[in-house]
Motif scaffolding. Structure first.
Motif, mmCIF file in Angstrom:
data_model
loop_
_atom_site.group_PDB
_atom_site.id
_atom_site.type_symbol
_atom_site.label_atom_id
_atom_site.label_comp_id
_atom_site.label_asym_id
_atom_site.label_seq_id
_atom_site.Cartn_x
_atom_site.Cartn_y
_atom_site.Cartn_z
ATOM 1 N N TYR A 1 0.800 -1.325 0.109
ATOM 2 C CA TYR A 1 0.029 -0.230 0.017
ATOM 3 C C TYR A 1 0.834 1.252 -0.024
ATOM 4 C CZ TYR A 1 -4.145 -2.906 0.876
ATOM 5 O OH TYR A 1 -5.021 -4.015 0.431
ATOM 6 N N ARG A 2 2.006 1.215 0.759
ATOM 7 C CA ARG A 2 2.926 2.260 0.728
ATOM 8 C C ARG A 2 3.300 2.734 -0.664
ATOM 9 N NH1 ARG A 2 4.896 4.180 5.404
ATOM 10 N NH2 ARG A 2 4.016 3.546 7.447
ATOM 11 N N ALA A 3 3.627 1.530 -1.411
ATOM 12 C CA ALA A 3 4.303 1.620 -2.739
ATOM 13 C C ALA A 3 3.394 2.596 -3.667
ATOM 14 C CB ALA A 3 4.943 0.323 -3.226
ATOM 15 N N VAL A 4 2.084 1.820 -3.575
ATOM 16 C CA VAL A 4 1.120 2.577 -4.597
ATOM 17 C C VAL A 4 0.920 4.124 -3.993
ATOM 18 C CG1 VAL A 4 -1.302 2.598 -4.977
ATOM 19 C CG2 VAL A 4 -0.310 0.477 -4.489
ATOM 20 N N THR A 5 1.008 4.303 -2.785
ATOM 21 C CA THR A 5 1.049 5.688 -2.150
ATOM 22 C C THR A 5 2.004 6.571 -2.842
ATOM 23 O OG1 THR A 5 -0.207 4.848 -0.252
ATOM 24 C CG2 THR A 5 0.797 7.256 -0.033
ATOM 25 N N CYS A 6 3.211 6.005 -2.628
ATOM 26 C CA CYS A 6 4.496 6.640 -3.224
ATOM 27 C C CYS A 6 4.403 6.844 -4.546
ATOM 28 C CB CYS A 6 5.484 5.644 -2.786
ATOM 29 S SG CYS A 6 7.264 6.439 -3.373
ATOM 30 N N ILE A 7 3.943 6.009 -5.437
ATOM 31 C CA ILE A 7 4.122 6.204 -6.907
ATOM 32 C C ILE A 7 2.941 7.364 -7.252
ATOM 33 C CG2 ILE A 7 3.593 5.163 -9.171
ATOM 34 C CD1 ILE A 7 6.178 4.468 -7.592
ATOM 35 N N ALA A 8 1.719 7.192 -6.536
ATOM 36 C CA ALA A 8 0.658 8.201 -6.740
ATOM 37 C C ALA A 8 1.130 9.656 -6.297
ATOM 38 C CB ALA A 8 -0.632 7.873 -5.868
ATOM 39 N N LEU A 9 1.853 9.783 -5.297
ATOM 40 C CA LEU A 9 2.535 11.027 -4.971
ATOM 41 C C LEU A 9 3.516 11.519 -6.017
ATOM 42 C CD1 LEU A 9 2.709 10.556 -0.993
ATOM 43 C CD2 LEU A 9 1.093 11.858 -2.336
ATOM 44 N N ARG B 1 3.516 10.926 -9.017
ATOM 45 C CA ARG B 1 2.773 11.512 -10.153
ATOM 46 C C ARG B 1 1.747 12.506 -10.010
ATOM 47 N NH1 ARG B 1 1.781 5.523 -13.283
ATOM 48 N NH2 ARG B 1 3.947 4.770 -12.892
ATOM 49 N N GLY B 2 1.799 13.067 -8.795
ATOM 50 C CA GLY B 2 1.039 14.428 -8.642
ATOM 51 C C GLY B 2 -0.359 14.059 -8.580
ATOM 52 N N MET B 3 -0.573 12.920 -8.040
ATOM 53 C CA MET B 3 -2.042 12.412 -7.650
ATOM 54 C C MET B 3 -2.517 12.950 -6.255
ATOM 55 S SD MET B 3 -1.924 8.831 -9.976
ATOM 56 C CE MET B 3 -3.690 8.668 -9.986
ATOM 57 N N SER B 4 -3.737 13.023 -6.263
ATOM 58 C CA SER B 4 -4.220 13.309 -4.906
ATOM 59 C C SER B 4 -4.818 12.066 -4.077
ATOM 60 C CB SER B 4 -5.506 14.195 -4.974
ATOM 61 O OG SER B 4 -6.405 14.269 -3.539
ATOM 62 N N PRO B 5 -4.281 11.536 -3.043
ATOM 63 C CA PRO B 5 -4.906 10.459 -2.426
ATOM 64 C C PRO B 5 -6.356 10.470 -2.209
ATOM 65 C CG PRO B 5 -3.147 11.531 -1.096
ATOM 66 C CD PRO B 5 -3.719 12.417 -2.076
ATOM 67 N N ASP B 6 -7.033 11.766 -2.368
ATOM 68 C CA ASP B 6 -8.542 11.629 -2.650
ATOM 69 C C ASP B 6 -9.203 11.303 -4.003
ATOM 70 O OD1 ASP B 6 -8.686 12.183 0.191
ATOM 71 O OD2 ASP B 6 -8.344 14.293 -0.157
ATOM 72 N N VAL C 1 4.482 9.847 2.883
ATOM 73 C CA VAL C 1 3.835 8.377 2.570
ATOM 74 C C VAL C 1 2.929 8.214 3.949
ATOM 75 C CG1 VAL C 1 4.013 5.974 1.989
ATOM 76 C CG2 VAL C 1 5.399 7.749 0.779
ATOM 77 N N ASN C 2 3.591 8.314 4.967
ATOM 78 C CA ASN C 2 2.901 7.862 6.206
ATOM 79 C C ASN C 2 1.631 8.627 6.459
ATOM 80 O OD1 ASN C 2 4.684 6.135 7.253
ATOM 81 N ND2 ASN C 2 5.785 7.543 8.349
ATOM 82 N N ARG C 3 1.636 10.086 6.077
ATOM 83 C CA ARG C 3 0.588 10.957 6.091
ATOM 84 C C ARG C 3 -0.765 10.405 5.285
ATOM 85 N NH1 ARG C 3 1.269 15.539 4.472
ATOM 86 N NH2 ARG C 3 -0.517 16.562 5.717
ATOM 87 N N ASN C 4 -0.505 9.862 4.208
ATOM 88 C CA ASN C 4 -1.372 9.660 3.022
ATOM 89 C C ASN C 4 -1.755 8.051 2.778
ATOM 90 O OD1 ASN C 4 -1.959 12.413 1.551
ATOM 91 N ND2 ASN C 4 0.303 12.118 1.877
ATOM 92 N N VAL C 5 -1.109 7.190 3.346
ATOM 93 C CA VAL C 5 -1.130 5.999 3.087
ATOM 94 C C VAL C 5 -2.560 5.349 3.513
ATOM 95 C CG1 VAL C 5 -0.197 4.787 5.000
ATOM 96 C CG2 VAL C 5 -0.327 3.590 2.762
ATOM 97 N N SER C 6 -3.407 5.771 4.410
ATOM 98 C CA SER C 6 -4.348 5.431 5.152
ATOM 99 C C SER C 6 -5.594 5.822 4.247
ATOM 100 C CB SER C 6 -4.699 5.934 6.528
ATOM 101 O OG SER C 6 -3.951 5.361 7.422
#
Length: 234
Positions: free
Chosen positions: A43-51, A53-58, A99-104
């Motif tokens: 899940y952290r890896a997905v979050t890392c790549i999303a960030l 690429r400038g994607m919002s976790p929302d 990543v910690n702040r956004n992974v949830s």
């Protein structure tokens, strides 16, 4: 001493952030000669790549689609587990404060959880796996032969994260404790596979206990479960 059970089983270790799941799971897997699967790293890896690429976790649709396209592989390495995304090891980057702040939020996206759970179940099909996360015993591997719910006090979990990041890496201990409390809330309240203790899971509080002591307890439980299954098949 290395130990190996007579019958391979799957061990599910769940619990909140900072409870020591990954460290304990690695040692248990080593003792039993099992494969360790760090689902949180996925899940952290997905979050890392999303960030990256400038994607919002929302952006649930966008991040969900991203998760479907990523080639994500976990491999053992000399300095710890390698986390390969499209062939690139991102293990050194997935523990960052960002990543910690956004992974949830990323973990709460249905399409992300469906994709990761599918990959995790494939990894466990042959048995002999120690898998840690937040919904392993309740959702991913509900038939795991041994289930553990590992926890610790919020302050101790924050202190562990503070040390892991290297004096907080820009975050204070109080801020990390608040982040952990918020992540606990989000993990408990999410609609899909929330963080709960499975009814048949053994509760272990790691506050003030050594890693070795906890590993011994889980290994003993795993060996007992394996012997029971072996006896039933003879």
């Amino acid at each position: 001493m290395n130990q190996q059970s007579t019958h391979p089983i799957n061990i599910a270790i769940d619990g909140p952030a900072g409870a020591g799941k990954s460290t304990v799971a690695r040692h248990v897997a080593s003792r039993l000669h099992y494969i360790y699967v760090d689902t949180g790293a996925m899940y952290r890896a997905v979050t890392c790549i999303a960030l990256d690429r400038g994607m919002s976790p929302d952006d649930e649709a966008g991040v969900g689609q991203l998760a479907q396209t990523l080639d994500l592989v976990l491999l053992p390495g000399e300095d710890g587990q390698k986390v390969l995304v499209d062939g690139i090891d991102v293990a050194a980057r997935i523990r960052s404060h960002e990543v910690n702040r956004n992974v949830s939020r990323v973990s709460a996206i249905g399409a992300v959880r469906t994709r990761m759970a599918d990959l995790q179940r494939r990894m466990a099909q042959a048995k002999g796996v120690v898998m840690d996360g937040r919904d392993i015993g309740t959702h991913v591997l509900p038939d795991a032969e041994l289930k553990i719910f590992l926890t610790a006090s919020p302050r101790e979990r924050a202190l562990r994260r503070y040390r892991e990041l290297g004096d907080g890496a820009g975050a204070t201990l109080d801020q990390l404790e608040r982040d952990i409390a918020e992540r606990d809330r989000m993990d408990r309240e999410r609609d899909i596979a929330p963080l709960i203790q499975a009814p048949d899971a053994r509760l272990i509080d790691s506050t003030g206990r050594s890693i070795e002591d906890i590993v011994d307890e889980i290994v003993d439980g795993g060996l007992a479960a394996a012997r029971t299954i072996s006896a039933g098949e003879t």
